[in-house]
Design an enzyme around this catalytic site. Sequence first.
Site, mmCIF file in Angstrom:
data_model
loop_
_atom_site.group_PDB
_atom_site.id
_atom_site.type_symbol
_atom_site.label_atom_id
_atom_site.label_comp_id
_atom_site.label_asym_id
_atom_site.label_seq_id
_atom_site.Cartn_x
_atom_site.Cartn_y
_atom_site.Cartn_z
ATOM 1 N N GLU A 205 0.808 -1.230 0.000
ATOM 2 C CA GLU A 205 0.000 0.000 0.000
ATOM 3 C C GLU A 205 0.840 1.279 0.000
ATOM 4 O O GLU A 205 0.617 2.187 0.806
ATOM 5 C CB GLU A 205 -0.958 -0.011 1.201
ATOM 6 N N ASN B 125 2.092 -5.288 -3.063
ATOM 7 C CA ASN B 125 0.690 -5.603 -2.769
ATOM 8 C C ASN B 125 -0.097 -4.318 -2.517
ATOM 9 O O ASN B 125 0.356 -3.439 -1.779
ATOM 10 C CB ASN B 125 0.665 -6.484 -1.499
ATOM 11 N N HIS C 184 -10.470 -6.310 -2.201
ATOM 12 C CA HIS C 184 -11.556 -6.053 -1.240
ATOM 13 C C HIS C 184 -12.658 -5.303 -1.990
ATOM 14 O O HIS C 184 -12.541 -4.092 -2.230
ATOM 15 C CB HIS C 184 -11.064 -5.189 -0.078
ATOM 16 N N GLU D 147 -6.178 -10.846 -0.947
ATOM 17 C CA GLU D 147 -7.017 -10.601 0.239
ATOM 18 C C GLU D 147 -8.486 -10.574 -0.161
ATOM 19 O O GLU D 147 -9.256 -9.732 0.304
ATOM 20 C CB GLU D 147 -6.627 -9.265 0.896
ATOM 21 N N ASP E 70 -12.225 -10.513 -0.653
ATOM 22 C CA ASP E 70 -13.524 -10.581 0.023
ATOM 23 C C ASP E 70 -14.469 -9.636 -0.711
ATOM 24 O O ASP E 70 -14.039 -8.650 -1.296
ATOM 25 C CB ASP E 70 -13.453 -10.301 1.536
HETATM 26 O O1 9MR Z 1 -7.726 -7.964 8.523
HETATM 27 C C1 9MR Z 1 -6.818 -7.121 9.195
HETATM 28 C C2 9MR Z 1 -7.462 -6.585 10.463
HETATM 29 O O2 9MR Z 1 -7.645 -7.630 11.395
HETATM 30 C C3 9MR Z 1 -6.600 -5.491 11.067
HETATM 31 O O3 9MR Z 1 -7.274 -4.908 12.159
HETATM 32 C C4 9MR Z 1 -6.284 -4.468 10.013
HETATM 33 C C5 9MR Z 1 -5.425 -3.362 10.580
HETATM 34 O O4 9MR Z 1 -4.863 -2.556 9.599
HETATM 35 O O5 9MR Z 1 -5.626 -5.075 8.920
HETATM 36 C C6 9MR Z 1 -6.439 -5.991 8.265
HETATM 37 O O6 9MR Z 1 -5.808 -6.512 7.122
HETATM 38 C C7 9MR Z 1 -5.463 -5.566 6.115
HETATM 39 C C8 9MR Z 1 -4.232 -6.083 5.398
HETATM 40 O O7 9MR Z 1 -3.212 -6.359 6.294
HETATM 41 C C9 9MR Z 1 -3.771 -5.106 4.343
HETATM 42 N N1 9MR Z 1 -4.823 -4.760 3.432
HETATM 43 C C10 9MR Z 1 -6.076 -4.329 4.032
HETATM 44 C C11 9MR Z 1 -6.551 -5.378 5.049
HETATM 45 C C12 9MR Z 1 -7.908 -4.991 5.614
HETATM 46 O O8 9MR Z 1 -7.822 -3.802 6.342
#
Ligand code: 9MR
Length: 346
Positions: A167, A210, A247, A276, A278
Amino acid sequence: MTSARRQRRKPGTRKTLVLGLAAVLASTGVVAMSGTAHAADTLGAAAAEKGRYFGAAVAANHLGDSQYVQTLNREFNSVTAENEMKWDALEPSQNNFNFGNADRIFNHARQQGMAVRGHTLVWHSQLPGWVNNLGSADQVRSAMRNHINQVMGHYKGQIHSWDVVNEAFEDGNSGARRNSVFQQRLGNGYIEEAFRMAREADPNAKLCYNDYNTDNWSHAKTQAVYNMVKDFKSRGVPIDCVGFQAHFNSGNPVPNNYHTTLQNFADLGVDVQLTELDIAGSGSSQAEQFGGVTQACLAVSRCTGITVWGIPDHYSWRSNDTPLLFDRNYNKKQAYTAVLNALNAG
Ligand code: 9MR
């Protein structure tokens, strides 16, 4: 053979088993009676038949939930730690590493013969305060190098792909780099520095960039990431794959040109992975979108695997959107069937 190679072979091994079974069935005439003899009945096995992996994000604190573990073990052949391999989890204070929860997930996956995706080494979020407080370029650079060396070293040869940088670009129309501590102290070059450090730390891991909102080919962010990867490939900066987080929701729908995006990136000479996945929604409309995304990956030969960002809806980071393949009772949703059918088709 390194254990990583053994992991990577797993899909092939399963394929051999499935094909072997098919041969036995054919020789006994059973195939003639059953048009679905080749259809695998789990996501992992079906993906393996197409030479791909099908993974899930896993959280260490759910590994005591027996239905969760049963579903994980039955359906998936790759695992990503949802939070446990992030910087704040692994190195909460400088040079003090804590691999406890990460190893719990890693060891579970390995015992089950699953592959492991590494997520993530350099990211502005879930970054401990001490990194943000580093004042000079040299301090940030040596902290980044140490983190990459220690973490990749810990799992050396055993993680098939690492999200080296996550990101790094802004949303919206600017196409600009995100204003993180890495960007502030090291400038644009930090991304390539991180990839070079990562290649040295574990030459066997595939190194991925990513990001999210990079699905629509005409969006500025997609173009900015594309141009970076193109530049890296042309200058020999080590990059092997691009992760599309995927997402999706009503504000960020699966674009019509998704296949074009994946194919154009692949044509740069990198693998692409849905990292990721969903999709907010329910019922047949959610199922259709999941099926379409799966088809888009299968249509690109360098799309090597799909990871869904969780297993049952109620453990999702956005559980209100019910964005996953299993409901809270671990029943398979329509979306599950759509993905399985898409994997088995063709
Ligand atoms: O799913 C993850 C969640 O449990 C955490 O609280 C969150 C914190 O930033 O991160 C989520 O996973 C993220 C991933 O690491 C990077 N891309 C976005 C995902 C969803 O926020």
